[in-house]
Design an enzyme around this catalytic site. Sequence first.
Site, PDB file in Angstrom:
ATOM      1  CE  LYS A 204       3.078  12.988  26.027  1.00  0.00           C
ATOM      2  NZ  LYS A 204       3.800  14.267  24.912  1.00  0.00           N
ATOM      3  NE  ARG A 214       6.520   8.173  20.681  1.00  0.00           N
ATOM      4  CZ  ARG A 214       7.132   7.162  22.336  1.00  0.00           C
ATOM      5  NH1 ARG A 214       8.188   6.344  21.873  1.00  0.00           N
ATOM      6  NH2 ARG A 214       6.359   7.805  23.294  1.00  0.00           N
ATOM      7  CE  LYS A 227       9.570  11.262  24.063  1.00  0.00           C
ATOM      8  NZ  LYS A 227       8.038  11.582  22.898  1.00  0.00           N
ATOM      9  CE  LYS A 258      -0.063  12.394  24.173  1.00  0.00           C
ATOM     10  NZ  LYS A 258       0.149  13.345  23.353  1.00  0.00           N
ATOM     11  CB  SER A 284      -2.123   6.948  18.919  1.00  0.00           C
ATOM     12  OG  SER A 284      -0.989   6.503  19.603  1.00  0.00           O
ATOM     13  CE1 TYR A 323      -5.045  11.358  16.088  1.00  0.00           C
ATOM     14  CE2 TYR A 323      -4.234   9.428  18.226  1.00  0.00           C
ATOM     15  CZ  TYR A 323      -4.270  10.158  18.057  1.00  0.00           C
ATOM     16  OH  TYR A 323      -3.414  11.754  18.032  1.00  0.00           O
TER      17      TYR A 323
END
Length: 335
Positions: A204, A214, A227, A258, A284, A323
């Site tokens: 990731k 988010r 992060k 990802k 997203s 999605y």
Amino acid sequence: MTGRTVDEITGGRRMRRNRRFDWTRRLVRENTLSVDDLIWPIFLIPGENRSEDIKAMPGVERVTPDLAAKKAEQAAELGIPAIATFPNIDIALRDDTGSNVLAPDNLINEATRAIKKAVPEIGVITDVALDPFTSHGHDGILRDGVIVNDETVAQLAAAAVLQAEAGADIIAPSDMMDGRIGAIRDALNEAGFSDVGIMSYATKYASGFYGPYREAIGTQDLLKGDKRSYYIDPANSDEAVRDAALDVEEGADMLMVKPGLPYLDIVWRLKETFGMPTFAYQVSGEYSMIKAAAQNGWLDGERAMMESLLALKRAGCDGILTYFALEAAKLLRQP
Ligand code: PBG
């Protein structure tokens, strides 16, 4: 002076012969996308019979557990094998350690129960990271400005057991703490869930493409800093292979990369190196870029959607979290 003819240049080899007709193109097609390749991520909110639009993700909504069960029914009818759930936790329940992840009836577990009751045959994949539960939006426990690894891992392992008790079929830890796969495997086994699988978010990346997510889970105003101390640097790929190797050793059943499209090389390397079931998360930002461009009339949204999913298959994916799952499944279902 006349140059060589094309047949002299190519020695009579012409790539376009196989591209001439629809039937030749179909005959030589190397990869296909099917409904069986799709995993549908769903956003959850507490309550009943309620849904909310997500501004940054046109066409995606957050729904209460009862409506999540309805979505699961829809997905199952189209043949989508699995869904993945992501909760938008009530802000009052978020704290420094993400303690609500340890509530057996928290939103994610409530949704799993509702979905499994309504549609037992669909796979439910739950994310076990802390970011929906923490008041700072980080995936781990924050102490003195540091995301503490080992304490987080212990909590994630306990949360994974609760998710399995609620009926999750696959636990998908997206937090990138060291040692979490082995710890979750041990905890699941000790609790009698040796059949519950682990899909590791093995590689990731610390990516800018998570922006709309988010907003979807309400962490955009909470997150302090970034992060980068636990996700992988987008510049690195050897490190990704090494990280995935540890997850394989620790007992991951499946690997995930990802984001998706910007990291096709990583998908390819993991598939080549480990031969494991390999997935990508079309995140997203990837979704919203295509949607936004399509809404502006700048590209053919359906075509870009199907091409991006096929590209992930070509790179070596066995399946894709997207999605677009429902939309793509509907298209694939058309005769
Ligand atoms: C964090 C998590 C992220 C996503 C799912 N779980 C990344 C993040 O917020 O840093 C991203 C999903 C997406 O962008 O679609 N555990």
